[in-house]
Scaffold this motif. Structure first.
Motif, PDB file in Angstrom:
ATOM      1  N   GLY A  79       0.229  -1.358  -0.076  1.00 53.16           N
ATOM      2  CA  GLY A  79      -0.152   0.234   0.146  1.00 53.16           C
ATOM      3  C   GLY A  79       0.649   1.091   0.419  1.00 53.16           C
ATOM      4  O   GLY A  79       0.477   2.174  -0.711  1.00 53.16           O
ATOM      5  N   LYS A  80       1.639   1.344   1.229  1.00 53.45           N
ATOM      6  CA  LYS A  80       2.815   2.622   1.121  1.00 53.45           C
ATOM      7  C   LYS A  80       3.878   2.651  -0.413  1.00 53.45           C
ATOM      8  O   LYS A  80       3.807   3.409  -1.067  1.00 53.45           O
ATOM      9  CB  LYS A  80       3.722   2.296   2.165  1.00 53.45           C
ATOM     10  N   LYS A  81       3.831   1.288  -0.719  1.00 53.72           N
ATOM     11  CA  LYS A  81       4.259   1.134  -1.856  1.00 53.72           C
ATOM     12  C   LYS A  81       3.506   2.201  -3.327  1.00 53.72           C
ATOM     13  O   LYS A  81       4.101   3.297  -4.173  1.00 53.72           O
ATOM     14  CB  LYS A  81       5.244   0.252  -2.629  1.00 53.72           C
ATOM     15  N   SER A  82       2.049   2.008  -3.823  1.00 50.13           N
ATOM     16  CA  SER A  82       1.546   2.363  -4.398  1.00 50.13           C
ATOM     17  C   SER A  82       1.492   3.953  -4.084  1.00 50.13           C
ATOM     18  O   SER A  82       1.404   4.507  -5.021  1.00 50.13           O
ATOM     19  CB  SER A  82       0.418   1.662  -4.446  1.00 50.13           C
ATOM     20  N   GLN A  83       1.134   4.004  -2.690  1.00 43.92           N
ATOM     21  CA  GLN A  83       0.889   5.457  -2.490  1.00 43.92           C
ATOM     22  C   GLN A  83       1.906   6.579  -3.190  1.00 43.92           C
ATOM     23  O   GLN A  83       1.530   7.291  -3.450  1.00 43.92           O
ATOM     24  CB  GLN A  83       0.323   6.055  -1.342  1.00 43.92           C
ATOM     25  N   VAL A  84       3.616   6.171  -2.890  1.00 43.77           N
ATOM     26  CA  VAL A  84       4.273   6.986  -3.342  1.00 43.77           C
ATOM     27  C   VAL A  84       4.378   6.970  -4.632  1.00 43.77           C
ATOM     28  O   VAL A  84       4.684   8.166  -5.333  1.00 43.77           O
ATOM     29  CB  VAL A  84       5.462   6.064  -2.522  1.00 43.77           C
ATOM     30  N   GLU A  85       4.039   5.553  -5.506  1.00 46.32           N
ATOM     31  CA  GLU A  85       3.621   5.523  -7.066  1.00 46.32           C
ATOM     32  C   GLU A  85       2.653   6.633  -7.833  1.00 46.32           C
ATOM     33  O   GLU A  85       3.146   7.326  -8.475  1.00 46.32           O
ATOM     34  CB  GLU A  85       3.377   4.503  -7.727  1.00 46.32           C
ATOM     35  N   ILE A  86       1.857   6.537  -6.754  1.00 48.11           N
ATOM     36  CA  ILE A  86       0.399   7.995  -7.279  1.00 48.11           C
ATOM     37  C   ILE A  86       1.250   9.210  -7.597  1.00 48.11           C
ATOM     38  O   ILE A  86       1.066  10.352  -8.272  1.00 48.11           O
ATOM     39  CB  ILE A  86      -0.551   7.508  -6.643  1.00 48.11           C
ATOM     40  N   THR A  87       1.408   9.415  -6.110  1.00 48.39           N
ATOM     41  CA  THR A  87       2.445  10.785  -6.044  1.00 48.39           C
ATOM     42  C   THR A  87       3.581  11.526  -7.128  1.00 48.39           C
ATOM     43  O   THR A  87       3.513  11.972  -7.626  1.00 48.39           O
ATOM     44  CB  THR A  87       2.999  10.930  -4.153  1.00 48.39           C
ATOM     45  N   PHE A  88       4.421   9.965  -7.216  1.00 49.39           N
ATOM     46  CA  PHE A  88       5.326  10.653  -8.196  1.00 49.39           C
ATOM     47  C   PHE A  88       4.500  10.219  -8.840  1.00 49.39           C
ATOM     48  O   PHE A  88       5.290  11.680  -9.645  1.00 49.39           O
ATOM     49  CB  PHE A  88       6.462   9.419  -8.699  1.00 49.39           C
TER      50      PHE A  88
END
Lengths: 376, 176
Positions: free
Chosen positions: A4-13
């Protein structure tokens, strides 16, 4: 949790990436638009100047005609005119749109105008400058928001001027207190008798609010002698120390006199007149050859009965009414020598008047007394 | 699916999108360049035609050439034959310092049609040229525009003892 944290970072990026990419693309197009705007403005200025040049060329050769040109599309722009004598003693004039780069330069056509024009209607008037034969067409340029006030005078030029410039923005006034500048861009006052405008004299109450460079005066200080004045605060100031001589032999519709009235100042007037004298030099070469051809013609055809005095008028010398000895060759030579001095030093240009009058008289004598071919 | 493979596919997608985007931009630039090229060429042709007309107009009213009648206004569309014979030398002599500014790169001639069709008056000739290393001179103009104007020709010196009028045409060729 970790995924979940990884996908959150990915969306922000992704969003940041999108924003940066969007901003770069937007900046690219904004840059193109800005560049195009600058280019379009420069192109417009250059096209306007080109069109003006074509209009001037057409108006310049349309002898004695007045053209009223609609310039409402240029109402926001200021047109400037300038003429300077370079280090080689040759005139170079320039006109264009102020602060817009593009301009047209000319060493040939004399254009007499105020220094700046900002108007919806421009007036062009072409007057042939004859000295004594036609030398060039003086192009007078002004606008309908340049107001000319002529002070009443008994001088016969007063009536002639008022008749000649019908349709222009002109008013005759008894004295300076009658001046009403209204909403005009600039004012030129003409004092034919040299009685109303003098150095350091008070301008007039109505002229006080106007900018100094928008109020000028032309004063006739003697026969064919003029001085330019400009408003400086509340007083009149001479623009040049010594009066300028109008180099002309015309009795009416004097192109050199009208040119002085429409010129911004002494510098632009003399600079443009120098163009006429330069042209006169080349014309004299052609007329000298024509005179030689005429002479040869009479030598080759002595049988032409009516022409028995023609070689005398051409070769001379014969006496004029004032006792001066002259001929076509002598008169042309005198004019050529005086012109040489004038082109070296403009102060000597007043010496052109007498030889030009002499040539005019010889040409008349050839036609009227001798019934011969005339030079011009 | 393997997360690495998924990321690789996305990266490829992004690269493809960017590639297509730049291809579109390139197409736009090429299209704009071509359009500008044609527009500039048309503008040059227009300017050349305008210069040809302007040069013809100036020549027709030149005090160096026109027929005069004393202090009266010059005769319209009439050229003086004596002046035509004399002008060539003067134009050539002062080409660099005066007449080039008036005519630029041009060739101006007057062809008489009547009474002497064999007469051609060469007034001005300044062609745009380039000099090769071996000294050969080649024309360097890309376009030429010609205009013709019918004029009357006044010859005052003829054995008959009076002015004789003929006619011909003024030919003005301008180069760019």
């Amino acid at each position: 949790m970790r995924t979940g944290k990884k996908s959150q970072v990915e969306i922000t990026f992704n969003w940041i990436y999108l924003l940066i990419a969007g901003a770069v693309i937007l900046l690219f197009f904004v840059g193109i638009v800005v560049k195009q705007k600058v280019v379009a403005e420069e192109q417009l200025a250059s096209e306007v100047v080109e069109v003006m040049d074509t209009i001037f060329a057409g108006a310049g050769v349309s002898e004695k005609t007045k053209n009223f040109i609609d310039t409402s599309g240029l109402a926001d722009y200021t047109l400037y005119f300038n003429c300077e004598i370079d280090s080689q003693g040759k005139s170079l004039s320039e006109f264009g749109i102020k602060e817009k780069g593009s301009s047209i330069q000319s060493r040939i056509e004399p254009i007499f105008s105020p220094q700046e024009l900002k108007a919806t209607k421009m007036v062009l008037w072409s007057l042939p400058y004859n000295f004594p034969f036609k030398v060039v067409d003086n192009l007078l340029v002004t606008s309908l928001n340049t107001k000319y006030f002529i002070l009443n005078s008994q001088d016969k030029f007063f009536e002639e001027f008022l008749n000649a410039i019908q349709g222009f923005n002109v008013k005759d006034i008894p004295d300076l207190s009658f001046i009403n500048p209204e909403n005009n861009f600039q004012i030129r006052i003409i004092d034919l008798d040299g009685l109303f405008i003098k150095e350091n004299q008070f301008v007039s109450d109505s002229l006080l609010p106007l900018e100094d460079d928008k109020v000028t005066a032309l004063v006739f200080t003697g026969p064919n002698q003029i001085t330019y004045y400009q408003k400086q605060g509340a007083q009149w100031k001479k623009m040049h120390p010594h009066p300028i001589t109008i180099i002309s032999i015309a009795k009416e519709r004097d192109a050199a006199k009208y040119a002085a009235i429409f010129s911004a100042n002494d510098q632009t007037y003399q600079c443009n007149m120098l163009k006429a004298f330069q042209r006169l030099q080349y014309l004299l070469e052609i007329y000298e050859k024509k005179a030689k051809e005429m002479n040869q013609y009479y030598l080759d055809n002595p049988g032409l009965g009516f022409s028995k005095d023609c070689p005398l008028y051409i070769q001379g010398p014969y006496s004029l009414e004032d006792g001066k000895e002259t001929s076509l060759f002598i008169a042309l030579d005198n004019l050529k020598n005086s012109l040489g001095a004038c082109l070296i030093k403009p102060e000597f240009c007043s010496g052109l008047i007498s030889p030009a009058q002499q040539l005019q008289q010889v040409n008349r004598d050839l036609g009227e007394k001798g019934d011969c071919l005339t030079l011009y | 699916m393997n997360p690495n493979k998924k990321a690789q596919i996305r990266l490829n997608e992004t690269i493809a999108v960017l590639f297509i985007f730049f291809v579109l931009i390139l197409f736009g630039i090429i299209f704009y360049y071509q359009y500008q090229k044609i527009a500039i060429k048309e503008k040059q042709e227009e300017l050349l035609a305008s210069r040809a007309m302007e040069t013809t107009l100036k020549t027709l009213f030149m005090p160096e050439l026109v027929c005069t009648k004393g202090e009266a206004q010059a005769e319209d569309n009439c050229l003086d034959v004596i002046k035509l014979n004399a002008a060539d030398e003067t134009f050539q002599k002062h080409l660099g310092d005066y007449y080039f500014e008036l005519f630029s790169f041009a060739n101006i001639t007057v062809q008489e049609l009547y009474p002497h069709p064999e007469n051609i008056y060469y007034l001005y000739n300044k062609e745009k040229t380039t000099v090769l290393e071996n000294g050969m001179i080649l024309p360097a103009w890309s376009q030429k525009e010609s205009t013709y104007f019918v004029v009357s020709l006044k010859n005052e010196i003829n054995p008959a003892g009076q002015s004789q009028y003929g006619y011909g045409y003024l030919k003005v060729e301008v180069y760019s």
